[in-house]
Design a protein around this motif. Sequence first.
Motif, short mmCIF file in Angstrom:
data_model
loop_
_atom_site.label_atom_id
_atom_site.label_comp_id
_atom_site.label_asym_id
_atom_site.label_seq_id
_atom_site.Cartn_x
_atom_site.Cartn_y
_atom_site.Cartn_z
N TRP A 240 47.10 43.83 39.85
CA TRP A 240 46.70 43.07 38.72
C TRP A 240 45.36 43.50 38.69
CZ3 TRP A 240 49.28 41.55 35.05
CH2 TRP A 240 48.88 41.61 33.83
N ASP A 241 44.50 43.51 37.06
CA ASP A 241 43.26 43.67 37.11
C ASP A 241 42.93 42.77 35.79
OD1 ASP A 241 40.60 44.61 35.42
OD2 ASP A 241 41.02 46.84 34.72
N GLU A 242 42.10 41.69 36.84
CA GLU A 242 42.32 40.49 35.43
C GLU A 242 41.13 40.79 34.36
OE1 GLU A 242 43.25 36.31 34.03
OE2 GLU A 242 44.14 37.92 34.84
N ASN A 243 40.21 41.35 33.55
CA ASN A 243 39.16 41.78 33.23
C ASN A 243 39.41 42.29 32.07
OD1 ASN A 243 37.09 43.10 32.12
ND2 ASN A 243 36.88 44.62 34.24
N TYR A 244 38.93 41.02 31.03
CA TYR A 244 38.62 40.58 29.37
C TYR A 244 37.73 41.56 29.02
CZ TYR A 244 41.30 36.65 30.80
OH TYR A 244 42.52 35.97 31.97
N PHE A 245 36.61 42.65 29.34
CA PHE A 245 35.88 43.18 29.06
C PHE A 245 36.58 44.55 28.65
CE2 PHE A 245 33.64 39.62 30.98
CZ PHE A 245 33.29 38.91 29.91
N LYS A 246 37.44 44.88 29.13
CA LYS A 246 38.09 46.41 28.32
C LYS A 246 39.42 45.88 28.48
CE LYS A 246 38.89 47.29 32.87
NZ LYS A 246 38.94 48.28 34.81
N ILE A 247 40.24 47.30 28.10
CA ILE A 247 41.69 47.34 28.52
C ILE A 247 42.35 47.26 29.12
CG2 ILE A 247 43.58 48.76 27.11
CD1 ILE A 247 41.41 49.82 25.27
N SER A 248 42.93 46.47 29.77
CA SER A 248 43.27 45.68 31.24
C SER A 248 44.46 45.23 30.98
CB SER A 248 41.77 45.05 32.17
OG SER A 248 42.00 44.02 31.54
N ASP A 249 44.90 45.40 32.18
CA ASP A 249 46.37 44.44 32.87
C ASP A 249 46.75 43.40 31.92
OD1 ASP A 249 47.05 46.49 34.12
OD2 ASP A 249 46.63 45.68 35.52
N VAL A 250 44.99 42.04 31.64
CA VAL A 250 44.97 40.86 30.76
C VAL A 250 45.01 40.97 29.76
CG1 VAL A 250 43.15 40.49 31.49
CG2 VAL A 250 44.20 38.48 31.61
N VAL A 276 46.13 39.57 50.42
CA VAL A 276 44.73 39.72 49.92
C VAL A 276 45.26 38.86 48.75
CG1 VAL A 276 44.10 41.61 49.67
CG2 VAL A 276 45.64 41.44 48.17
N TRP A 277 43.78 38.09 48.29
CA TRP A 277 43.88 36.82 46.49
C TRP A 277 43.33 37.66 46.40
CZ3 TRP A 277 40.39 34.21 44.28
CH2 TRP A 277 40.75 33.39 43.24
N ASN A 278 44.00 38.57 45.03
CA ASN A 278 43.61 38.62 43.78
C ASN A 278 44.31 37.27 42.71
OD1 ASN A 278 42.36 40.41 41.52
ND2 ASN A 278 44.75 41.52 41.84
N TYR A 279 42.87 36.56 41.83
CA TYR A 279 43.64 36.30 40.53
C TYR A 279 43.75 36.84 39.37
CZ TYR A 279 42.74 31.98 36.62
OH TYR A 279 42.65 31.50 35.92
N SER A 280 45.07 36.32 38.87
CA SER A 280 46.18 37.03 37.98
C SER A 280 46.46 35.71 37.23
CB SER A 280 47.52 37.59 38.86
OG SER A 280 48.27 37.89 38.23
N SER A 281 46.90 36.23 35.75
CA SER A 281 47.01 35.77 34.47
C SER A 281 48.81 36.04 34.57
CB SER A 281 46.66 35.51 32.80
OG SER A 281 45.25 34.90 33.11
#
Length: 444
Positions: A240-250, A276-281
Amino acid sequence: MKKRKLLLGIVLVGIITAAYFNYPKLNLISGYASKNMASSVFIADRDADDITLNDNNMPLIKLADSEVLEENKSATATVYGLMPRTAVFKEGLGTVLINKEFSKHNFDIVPNRFKVQDSLPFPYGNNGVVDTVLENVAYDKLEVAFENAFKDPEQKTRSLLVVHKNQIIGERYIRGFSKDTKILGWSMTKSILSTLYGILEYKGAIKMDYKPFSQEIRMKKPKNGITLNHLLRMQSGLEWDENYFKISDVTRMLFLDSDMTLTQLNKNVIAQPTEVWNYSSGTTNLLSGILRDQFATHQEYLDFPYKELIDKIGMNSMLLETDLSGNYILSSYGWATTRDWAKFGLLYLNKGDWNGKRIFSETWSNYVAKPTINSNGSYGAHFWLNAEGKYEDIPTDLYSVNGFQGQRIFIIPSKDLVVVRTGLEEQTDEQFNTLLKEIIASIR
């Protein structure tokens, strides 16, 4: 002349290249702008001009122009006239972004509400507040904390509410907001999702070691070992990619997908659970889909949060938004007044007991506040923690409900304290530490 043509050609190529790589982002920009506009107008009953001036006045989003159509309860946004996106409000379900699949969905099934009229004051009712002065509170010091929270316009605090011994001891709003204004909690809604599982566990309907993918033939074998506990703790090992500043999973999920419960379900396993711990909406919305599977009908799923939690504790202002497929978007889209968000914090402060009614087991609050492996003591089960002293002057038993732009519900059991802060700007750990330190200093 040749140099001028060469320079012009280089500039033209640069413009075309920039347009090629950034054009898809316009879909997300206009999607965010229209969705935020429609929800803020038709859920929170706010003025469209104020939303343009403030809420949508942020990097990239401010490039969008939005128009509200009252007659069909919608908002449309474009970026320089390009990439129009429309969001439509549906009563009881919130706002949905229209896409090419919009016509396939119907919105006839809506949640039933279970609001009870009562004469009790906050928190166990909605008939005003208790006006008793608590002897152990230095109200002059508390006033200083409030002044400091609102004096800097750059912090963009919108509301601040402090509850001690189940009583509001301080409450303030900026102009244009009041105790009746619904505020988007963003990721604070994730903790609502966690609580729904706590309720199911208390009822004996599910266990945290339940493996939701073990019977799925179509699932790849590595997913079979993932449990609810792993998902609630963001340690499933799913990509999961939680990046709000590009076209990403979230961003694809929130502004393009019709069924947001599938976005992370279809991702690959990149690690074993707990590695791993990975914050994911995406994880939260996957859990919303798993929650839906626990009920025989869609109506039961829609009713469950209101019947067993929201209306049961008098959070009557709350609205949970759904996606086009009718799934609750519990990663991001829960609306409630500041007082109702505070009630949610008090439910945890009182360990699941609500005026004599048990909502979840007493041990559930301990479970969500237990540090997750590899989170550096900062995360529990869809709650944030202070276990390793991130807020250095605040008790380490603090745990919190966090959302984008500095939405917070702080729960501090050792101080019998709940603090709700909402705003339009993220605060640093130092700023929150100072705010909480000043509030705690006012309580003897």
